[in-house]
Design a protein around this motif. Structure first.
Motif, PDB file in Angstrom:
ATOM      1  N   ALA A 114       0.862  -1.196   0.000  1.00 31.15           N
ATOM      2  CA  ALA A 114       0.000   0.000   0.000  1.00 31.15           C
ATOM      3  C   ALA A 114       0.892   1.238   0.000  1.00 31.15           C
ATOM      4  CB  ALA A 114      -0.891   0.018   1.240  1.00 31.15           C
ATOM      5  N   GLY A 115       0.299   2.367  -0.381  1.00 25.36           N
ATOM      6  CA  GLY A 115       1.036   3.631  -0.314  1.00 25.36           C
ATOM      7  C   GLY A 115       1.453   3.918   1.119  1.00 25.36           C
ATOM      8  N   TYR A 116       0.557   3.613   2.034  1.00 22.22           N
ATOM      9  CA  TYR A 116       0.845   3.818   3.461  1.00 22.22           C
ATOM     10  C   TYR A 116       2.124   3.068   3.856  1.00 22.22           C
ATOM     11  CZ  TYR A 116      -0.634   4.792   8.253  1.00 22.22           C
ATOM     12  OH  TYR A 116      -0.725   5.284   9.528  1.00 22.22           O
ATOM     13  N   ASN A 119       5.328   4.730   2.636  1.00 20.55           N
ATOM     14  CA  ASN A 119       5.813   5.846   3.452  1.00 20.55           C
ATOM     15  C   ASN A 119       6.348   5.401   4.806  1.00 20.55           C
ATOM     16  OD1 ASN A 119       5.550   8.045   1.737  1.00 20.55           O
ATOM     17  ND2 ASN A 119       3.362   8.235   2.150  1.00 20.55           N
ATOM     18  N   HIS A 166       0.095  13.870   4.384  1.00 18.71           N
ATOM     19  CA  HIS A 166      -0.800  12.751   4.679  1.00 18.71           C
ATOM     20  C   HIS A 166      -0.352  11.990   5.940  1.00 18.71           C
ATOM     21  CE1 HIS A 166      -2.498   8.634   3.989  1.00 18.71           C
ATOM     22  NE2 HIS A 166      -3.551   9.370   3.684  1.00 18.71           N
ATOM     23  N   SER A 168       0.193   8.998   6.475  1.00 20.57           N
ATOM     24  CA  SER A 168       1.232   7.968   6.292  1.00 20.57           C
ATOM     25  C   SER A 168       2.631   8.597   6.299  1.00 20.57           C
ATOM     26  CB  SER A 168       1.006   7.187   4.998  1.00 20.57           C
ATOM     27  OG  SER A 168       0.895   8.057   3.899  1.00 20.57           O
ATOM     28  N   ASP A 208       3.881  16.431   0.471  1.00 16.39           N
ATOM     29  CA  ASP A 208       2.960  15.871  -0.510  1.00 16.39           C
ATOM     30  C   ASP A 208       3.055  16.726  -1.779  1.00 16.39           C
ATOM     31  OD1 ASP A 208       2.192  14.151   1.451  1.00 16.39           O
ATOM     32  OD2 ASP A 208       0.106  14.809   1.558  1.00 16.39           O
ATOM     33  N   SER A 212      -4.067  16.149   0.196  1.00 13.85           N
ATOM     34  CA  SER A 212      -5.257  15.316   0.032  1.00 13.85           C
ATOM     35  C   SER A 212      -6.527  15.935   0.590  1.00 13.85           C
ATOM     36  CB  SER A 212      -5.023  13.939   0.646  1.00 13.85           C
ATOM     37  OG  SER A 212      -4.590  14.059   1.968  1.00 13.85           O
ATOM     38  N   ASP A 237       5.597  12.981  -1.873  1.00  8.09           N
ATOM     39  CA  ASP A 237       4.530  11.978  -1.898  1.00  8.09           C
ATOM     40  C   ASP A 237       3.509  12.491  -2.910  1.00  8.09           C
ATOM     41  OD1 ASP A 237       2.088  10.761  -1.543  1.00  8.09           O
ATOM     42  OD2 ASP A 237       2.231  10.632   0.630  1.00  8.09           O
ATOM     43  N   ALA A 239       0.964  10.902  -4.322  1.00  7.48           N
ATOM     44  CA  ALA A 239      -0.118   9.911  -4.414  1.00  7.48           C
ATOM     45  C   ALA A 239      -1.270  10.411  -5.282  1.00  7.48           C
ATOM     46  CB  ALA A 239      -0.618   9.572  -3.016  1.00  7.48           C
ATOM     47  N   HIS A 240      -1.595  11.702  -5.159  1.00  5.04           N
ATOM     48  CA  HIS A 240      -2.752  12.229  -5.898  1.00  5.04           C
ATOM     49  C   HIS A 240      -2.372  12.860  -7.232  1.00  5.04           C
ATOM     50  CE1 HIS A 240      -5.630  11.663  -2.631  1.00  5.04           C
ATOM     51  NE2 HIS A 240      -4.639  12.007  -1.823  1.00  5.04           N
ATOM     52  N   MET A 267       7.354   9.269  -4.284  1.00  3.60           N
ATOM     53  CA  MET A 267       6.471   8.204  -3.789  1.00  3.60           C
ATOM     54  C   MET A 267       5.100   8.347  -4.435  1.00  3.60           C
ATOM     55  SD  MET A 267       3.805   8.039  -1.522  1.00  3.60           S
ATOM     56  CE  MET A 267       2.852   6.598  -1.111  1.00  3.60           C
ATOM     57  N   THR A 269       1.038   6.029  -5.229  1.00  2.00           N
ATOM     58  CA  THR A 269       0.165   4.901  -4.902  1.00  2.00           C
ATOM     59  C   THR A 269      -0.497   4.380  -6.169  1.00  2.00           C
ATOM     60  OG1 THR A 269      -1.806   4.228  -3.681  1.00  2.00           O
ATOM     61  CG2 THR A 269      -1.734   6.509  -4.340  1.00  2.00           C
ATOM     62  N   THR A 271      -3.478   3.119  -5.868  1.00  2.00           N
ATOM     63  CA  THR A 271      -4.881   3.073  -5.442  1.00  2.00           C
ATOM     64  C   THR A 271      -5.746   4.096  -6.168  1.00  2.00           C
ATOM     65  OG1 THR A 271      -3.844   2.765  -3.287  1.00  2.00           O
ATOM     66  CG2 THR A 271      -6.225   2.946  -3.309  1.00  2.00           C
ATOM     67  N   LYS A 272      -5.132   5.129  -6.715  1.00  2.00           N
ATOM     68  CA  LYS A 272      -5.937   6.237  -7.213  1.00  2.00           C
ATOM     69  C   LYS A 272      -5.983   6.213  -8.751  1.00  2.00           C
ATOM     70  CE  LYS A 272      -4.573   8.463  -2.959  1.00  2.00           C
ATOM     71  NZ  LYS A 272      -5.577   7.934  -2.067  1.00  2.00           N
ATOM     72  N   GLY A 278      -1.691  -0.653  -3.740  1.00  2.00           N
ATOM     73  CA  GLY A 278      -0.234  -0.799  -3.659  1.00  2.00           C
ATOM     74  C   GLY A 278       0.410   0.574  -3.698  1.00  2.00           C
TER      75      GLY A 278
HETATM   76  C1  LIG Z   1      -0.984  11.824   0.009  1.00  2.00           C
HETATM   77  C2  LIG Z   1      -1.225  10.365   0.303  1.00  2.00           C
HETATM   78  N1  LIG Z   1      -0.171   9.568   0.531  1.00  2.00           N
HETATM   79  C3  LIG Z   1      -0.321   8.262   0.796  1.00  2.00           C
HETATM   80  C4  LIG Z   1      -1.564   7.681   0.841  1.00  2.00           C
HETATM   81  C5  LIG Z   1      -1.689   6.225   1.178  1.00  2.00           C
HETATM   82  O1  LIG Z   1      -1.984   5.517   0.027  1.00  2.00           O
HETATM   83  P1  LIG Z   1      -2.681   4.077   0.062  1.00  2.00           P
HETATM   84  O2  LIG Z   1      -4.158   4.303   0.082  1.00  2.00           O
HETATM   85  O3  LIG Z   1      -2.187   3.429  -1.184  1.00  2.00           O
HETATM   86  O4  LIG Z   1      -2.215   3.392   1.300  1.00  2.00           O
HETATM   87  C6  LIG Z   1      -2.692   8.462   0.607  1.00  2.00           C
HETATM   88  C7  LIG Z   1      -4.041   7.846   0.639  1.00  2.00           C
HETATM   89  O5  LIG Z   1      -5.055   8.429   0.562  1.00  2.00           O
HETATM   90  C8  LIG Z   1      -2.528   9.848   0.338  1.00  2.00           C
HETATM   91  O6  LIG Z   1      -3.580  10.645   0.125  1.00  2.00           O
END
Ligand SMILES: Cc1ncc(COP(=O)(O)O)c(C=O)c1O
Length: 423
Positions: A114-116, A119, A166, A168, A208, A212, A237, A239-240, A267, A269, A271-272, A278
């Motif tokens: 996961a992204g979490y 991190n 975030h 994480s 980030d 988010s 990060d 992710a978005h 970094m 994710t 997931t989005k 992942g």
């Molecule tokens: C900025 C950011 N980093 C990391 C994550 C964690 O990602 P994941 O949902 O893949 O664990 C999120 C999840 O919403 C996020 O918004």
């Protein structure tokens, strides 16, 4: 002996949960009876409009992606069978890492479940470099004494972390044992002053790319310039941002014209934008090689299931060849933002597909979310601790799958509720 549930600790816990419920703040999360990744979802037998899915580009339900995942289930089964460093270093994981590294123009990448996990594994691993480098790995078992443990807990790093990062990233920082300097949201003067005051020999700035809860973008060019002048590393990060921002969807760096070499650790994710699950870190070969032997969430946890990894490789290919997907998600967001601001709402500086609408008080946000639900719309209220007290909001996410009629219906509902709730 106290019975289960009767200890003073359990009673405190029960009381707290009851109070949260009384205040209407216990999350009333609907149970979705269909795919939760589409604009229209089925809840309690009814079709409702969903404005909070992170399936931004429609990849979760894309036919080619599902076919690739289904074929991989046949080949590999459901689970991975263990951690990558034990039995489960599958070819499909290696291909996924190569594909995302190539998409981002980086030498290599490492994937996490996961992204979490990316991190909370990566940030502490970086802070351990001096300790690990001080070990003689060959006689480590013999010499792992109490003294050695004390040395391990001393972290000679200064870590600069943006206040809106975030959870994480925040938890990665906590696990790192470094004393963090939290700088204000996009406050480059504050960051510059903190960097100038730093006395540690190693420094890192963590931000980030897209925030988010606000949907705004970090001033990465300024962060990079400050980091360069103070010899600090930079971790973003994104992710978005990855898959959505920039002409080719490479993320916040491309959108802001930042050279990829200027950010040491990127970094993201799956997931989005990529519609799976992942997380990953992309960077130089040396960085990724180092993380493979030091990131505890990589070493001591199972990886992305193989079918998802296979689906993700196809998903990256589609995102790469169909830029209309991220363009449409951003167009939908720009349209919604323009109209909702004209209706007198504050979107908190959103510049992306994440469009928060500020409500303010926690109880007002609860009523707004309930009101929207009454109109057949699902979007979450976000309140403390995710955002500061009194800055509660409804967080909307626009995807490439929403159409204008759906967004117009949302806008009509928001306008009506604003008057009805006297906001
Ligand atoms: C900025 C950011 N980093 C990391 C994550 C964690 O990602 P994941 O949902 O893949 O664990 C999120 C999840 O919403 C996020 O918004």
């Amino acid at each position: 002996m106290t019975r289960y549930g009767q200890s003073p600790q359990m009673q405190r816990l029960e009381k707290f949960v009851a109070r949260v419920r009384e205040q209407g703040l216990y999350p009333d999360i609907p149970v979705v009876e269909s795919a939760a990744t589409e604009p229209v979802v089925r809840i309690e037998g009814k079709d409702l409009l969903l404005f909070c899915s992170n399936n931004l580009l429609g990849m979760s339900s894309h036919g080619e992606v599902k076919a690739a995942a289904a074929a991989a289930v046949e080949k590999y089964g459901l689970g991975s069978g263990g951690s990558r460093v034990m039995a489960a270093n599958l070819d499909v994981h290696v291909r996924l890492e190569q594909r995302i590294a190539e998409f981002l123009g980086r030498e290599d990448a490492i994937c996490f479940a996961a992204g979490y996990m990316a991190n909370v594994g990566t940030i502490p691993a970086l802070m351990r470099i001096d300790f690990l480098a001080s070990l003689n790995l060959n006689d480590m078992a013999l010499n792992f004494t109490g003294k050695r443990r004390k040395v391990e807990s001393q972290v000679d790093w200064d870590l600069f972390s943006e206040e809106a990062n975030h959870a994480s990233d925040v938890d990665g920082v906590r696990l790192s044992r470094a004393e963090p300097h939290i700088y204000g949201h996009k406050d480059m003067v504050g960051l510059g002053a903190a960097l100038a005051a730093s006395r540690h020999h190693s420094k890192i700035v963590i931000s980030d790319g897209v925030f988010s809860m606000d949907g705004d973008i970090a001033p990465i060019p300024e962060i990079v310039a400050l980091a360069k002048s103070h010899q600090a590393m930079v971790m973003v990060d994104d992710a978005h941002g990855i898959g959505v921002l920039g002409a080719k969807g490479r993320g916040s760096l491309e959108h802001l014209g930042v050279a990829s070499d200027d950010v040491d650790i990127l970094m993201g994710t799956f997931t989005k934008a990529f519609g799976g699950i992942g997380g990953f870190v992309a960077g130089s070969t040396a960085l990724i090689d180092y993380l493979r032997i030091s990131a505890r969430t990589y070493i001591f946890s199972a990886p992305i299931p193989p079918a998802i990894a296979a689906g993700l490789i196809t998903s990256i290919d589609i995102v790469d060849r169909e830029p209309w997907r991220h363009e449409k998600a951003l167009e939908n967001a720009a349209y919604f933002r323009r109209k909702v601001e004209a209706a007198g709402f504050d979107t908190l500086g959103s510049e992306t597909h994440i469009v928060p609408v500020l409500i303010g008080r926690e109880d007002a946000a609860v009523r707004m979310a309930e009101g929207l639900r009454g109109h057949g719309i699902i979007a979450p209220k976000v309140h403390y601790p995710a955002v500061p007290v009194g800055r509660s909001r409804i967080r909307f996410v626009m995807t490439c799958q929403h159409n204008q009629a759906q967004i117009d219906y949302l806008l009509r509902s928001l306008r009506g509720l604003k008057t009805e709730l006297n906001l």
